[in-house]
Motif scaffolding. Structure first.
Motif, short mmCIF file in Angstrom:
data_model
loop_
_atom_site.label_atom_id
_atom_site.label_comp_id
_atom_site.label_asym_id
_atom_site.label_seq_id
_atom_site.Cartn_x
_atom_site.Cartn_y
_atom_site.Cartn_z
N GLY A 107 16.44 -31.47 2.83
CA GLY A 107 15.28 -31.13 2.20
C GLY A 107 14.26 -31.23 3.35
O GLY A 107 14.65 -32.18 4.01
N GLN A 108 13.30 -30.32 3.22
CA GLN A 108 12.13 -30.38 4.24
C GLN A 108 10.75 -30.59 3.58
O GLN A 108 10.85 -30.15 2.02
N PRO A 109 9.90 -30.77 4.27
CA PRO A 109 8.47 -30.94 3.57
C PRO A 109 8.14 -29.37 2.85
O PRO A 109 7.54 -29.67 1.78
N HIS A 110 8.62 -28.60 3.23
CA HIS A 110 8.57 -27.12 2.72
C HIS A 110 8.93 -27.10 1.46
O HIS A 110 8.33 -26.58 0.50
N ASP A 111 9.80 -27.92 1.13
CA ASP A 111 10.65 -27.78 -0.48
C ASP A 111 10.05 -28.81 -1.49
O ASP A 111 10.42 -28.80 -2.51
N ILE A 112 8.85 -29.60 -0.92
CA ILE A 112 7.95 -30.13 -1.91
C ILE A 112 7.25 -29.48 -2.71
O ILE A 112 7.59 -29.61 -3.95
N ALA A 113 6.63 -28.36 -2.34
CA ALA A 113 5.98 -27.54 -3.30
C ALA A 113 6.50 -26.17 -3.48
O ALA A 113 5.89 -25.49 -4.15
N THR A 114 7.26 -25.88 -2.70
CA THR A 114 8.12 -24.28 -2.67
C THR A 114 9.40 -24.50 -2.91
O THR A 114 10.20 -25.35 -2.38
N ALA A 115 10.17 -23.69 -3.59
CA ALA A 115 11.50 -23.74 -3.75
C ALA A 115 12.17 -23.52 -2.24
O ALA A 115 11.72 -22.60 -1.56
N SER A 116 13.20 -24.41 -2.08
CA SER A 116 13.82 -24.15 -0.86
C SER A 116 14.67 -23.08 -0.65
O SER A 116 14.77 -22.49 0.33
N ALA A 117 14.85 -22.38 -1.73
CA ALA A 117 15.62 -21.12 -1.78
C ALA A 117 14.88 -20.07 -1.05
O ALA A 117 15.25 -18.97 -0.53
N GLY A 122 17.85 -22.78 2.90
CA GLY A 122 17.49 -23.67 2.14
C GLY A 122 18.51 -23.67 0.81
O GLY A 122 19.36 -22.59 0.63
N ARG A 123 18.53 -24.50 -0.04
CA ARG A 123 19.40 -24.44 -1.06
C ARG A 123 18.84 -23.90 -2.40
O ARG A 123 17.37 -23.97 -2.42
N GLN A 124 19.63 -23.43 -3.21
CA GLN A 124 19.02 -22.73 -4.57
C GLN A 124 18.72 -23.44 -5.49
O GLN A 124 19.08 -23.97 -6.59
N VAL A 125 17.54 -24.50 -5.26
CA VAL A 125 17.04 -25.39 -6.23
C VAL A 125 15.45 -25.04 -6.19
O VAL A 125 14.73 -24.58 -5.48
N ALA A 126 14.86 -25.41 -7.25
CA ALA A 126 13.21 -25.22 -7.41
C ALA A 126 12.50 -26.23 -6.67
O ALA A 126 13.15 -27.30 -6.04
N ALA A 127 11.06 -26.03 -6.39
CA ALA A 127 10.49 -26.86 -5.68
C ALA A 127 10.48 -28.23 -6.35
O ALA A 127 10.53 -28.52 -7.59
N GLN A 128 10.58 -29.39 -5.59
CA GLN A 128 10.79 -30.74 -6.05
C GLN A 128 9.75 -31.08 -6.83
O GLN A 128 9.61 -32.00 -7.66
N LEU A 129 8.43 -30.52 -6.59
CA LEU A 129 7.14 -30.80 -7.42
C LEU A 129 7.40 -30.28 -8.98
O LEU A 129 6.83 -30.73 -9.94
N GLN A 131 10.26 -29.95 -10.32
CA GLN A 131 11.25 -30.74 -10.93
C GLN A 131 10.47 -32.13 -11.69
O GLN A 131 10.68 -32.65 -12.51
N LEU A 132 9.65 -32.67 -10.74
CA LEU A 132 8.84 -33.50 -10.83
C LEU A 132 7.84 -33.52 -12.28
O LEU A 132 7.84 -34.33 -12.99
N ARG A 133 7.32 -32.39 -12.20
CA ARG A 133 6.37 -32.02 -13.43
C ARG A 133 7.28 -32.02 -14.79
O ARG A 133 6.84 -32.30 -15.70
#
Length: 419
Positions: A107-117, A122-129, A131-133
């Motif tokens: 995971g990178q800082p990019h992946d917090i607000a934007t899908a890492s895909a 990047g892996r095929q997961v949604a933005a971590q924020l 997922q947090l919501r």
């Protein structure tokens, strides 16, 4: 009836009716409190990389991805490697009713607000924020563990580890006159320097990325947390290797790693989990310390921007003291980190634990397997299950401290203190 008496009677009837209504109409029920939750966001050091027991991970399309096979694309969501043994699940967290591991290895800082895909590798997961919501809809978030910064646009932990290990292996198995053709081109045959790992400009850029990402996290939490009360723990990184190797790993067959071609020593260090030049160890610790500065700067910067936020810096750089790879003669037994382990081609889940007797062609093939199928070697040099248990103890202390910065230290007898 006089007007005065009529007015009094009407007023009395109104009071009686209101009293009767209050007696027979039940009050609206109070809103039920949501169950409390702790969540982990960030990269491999909090996702549980190296600890095994990896759970299926829901991908960006809402499909739960279990283990897809060793030759699958490394972008598969499963390779986020969210472990049931991750520190979040091993910490003692009084008052927490549920735990959600939203971190992703790599995971990178990019992946917090934007899908890492959306980014390369990047892996095929949604933005971590995002997922947090989703968690915040059903739970009151009281604790957030953030492990972020070791991977960014400038450098990644995996690339740093690969660079230093490959240089050692190339140096051990080939002479200065021989051509070493890895999949990604020739590999230098010399120890890593500080500049090989990260420059001052790269640390600065990585810090700015991390601050931006965590700022987005704090803003989102203020919007979605049920009661607005939550602690954010900023964990930094522990080095899997010591400042120097145990003397047993200094030389073999009268050869050390300062001279040309030392295959027996190369095989010995690989078996112990630490295929690296001794001269690379200090730059590696400078790198870990640089990451610590990055994480603390992120915490301090955002504490100034969000003065009401409950932000704690957790320094874990000494959490593995005395139990790092090749710190004792028994390594990797007893170490708190996973040894470097590779697979041969085709990858089938069987790890190569010994390089003794292998020629440079076999070594090249094995190294290229890691480059082609990164999932076959991505656990290397990460905390193992016992290491994540220790990091869980560190998190337990950080979750309850009154201090704004704490250090987690392992004593010679294995005792862990957070202060």
């Amino acid at each position: 009836m006089s007007g005065f008496r009529r007015t009094v009677l009407v007023a009395a009837l109104a009071v009686a009716t209101a009293t009767l209504s209050a007696a027979v109409v039940p009050a609206a029920p109070a809103s039920a409190a949501l169950p409390t939750a702790a969540v982990a966001l960030g990269d491999s050091f909090v996702s549980g990389e190296g600890a095994g027991a990896y759970a299926p991970v829901v991908d960006i399309n809402g499909v739960a991805q279990g283990f897809p096979g060793w030759t699958a694309s490394n972008s598969n969501a499963y390779f986020c490697h969210r472990s049931a043994n991750a520190s979040l699940h091993r910490a003692n967290l009084p008052g927490i009713q549920a735990r959600f591991n939203l971190a992703c290895s790599g995971g990178q800082p990019h992946d917090i607000a934007t899908a890492s895909a959306a980014r390369t590798k990047g892996r095929q997961v949604a933005a971590q924020l995002d997922q947090l919501r989703a968690v915040a809809q059903t739970h009151d978030i009281d604790l957030v563990l953030v492990g972020l910064g070791s991977n960014n646009s400038s450098f990644t932990f995996g690339d740093v580890a690969e660079t230093c290990a490959n240089r050692f292996i190339a140096d051990a198995w080939t002479g200065w006159w021989e051509f070493w053709a890895y999949l990604n081109g020739p590999v230098e045959q010399k120890p890593c320097s500080d500049a090989d790992l990260a420059t001052a400009a790269q640390y600065s850029a990585a810090t700015a990325e991390t601050v931006t990402a965590v700022r987005q996290l704090l803003t989102t939490l203020d919007q979605v947390d049920a009661d607005g009360q939550h602690r954010i723990v900023f964990q930094d990184y522990t080095n899997p290797l010591p400042f120097d190797l145990h003397p047993n790993f200094h030389s073999e067959d009268s050869r050390d790693d300062t001279r040309d071609k030392f295959r027996a020593l190369g095989a010995e260090r690989y078996a112990a989990g630490c295929p690296i030049h001794r001269a690379s160890l200090l730059p590696g610790h400078h790198f870990s310390q640089g990451l610590g500065t990055l994480v603390k700067t992120t915490r301090d910067t955002l504490a100034a921007e969000f003065p009401g936020a409950d932000l704690v810096y957790l320094n874990v750089q000494r959490a593995f003291d005395g139990a790092r790879l090749c710190e004792t003669a028994a390594s990797p037994t007893g170490a708190l980190a996973t040894p470097i382990r590779l697979q041969d081609d085709p990858p089938n889940g069987v790890f190569v634990t010994s390089l003794s007797g292998k020629d440079k062609i076999a070594i090249q093939r094995i190294a290229n397997t890691c480059a082609t199928y990164f999932q076959t070697c991505q656990e290397s040099w990460h905390p193992n299950a016992a290491g994540h248990q220790v990091l869980g103890q560190c998190l337990s202390g950080a979750a309850t401290t009154a201090a704004r910065a704490v250090s987690c230290v392992r004593a010679g007898d294995g005792a862990i203190t957070v202060s």
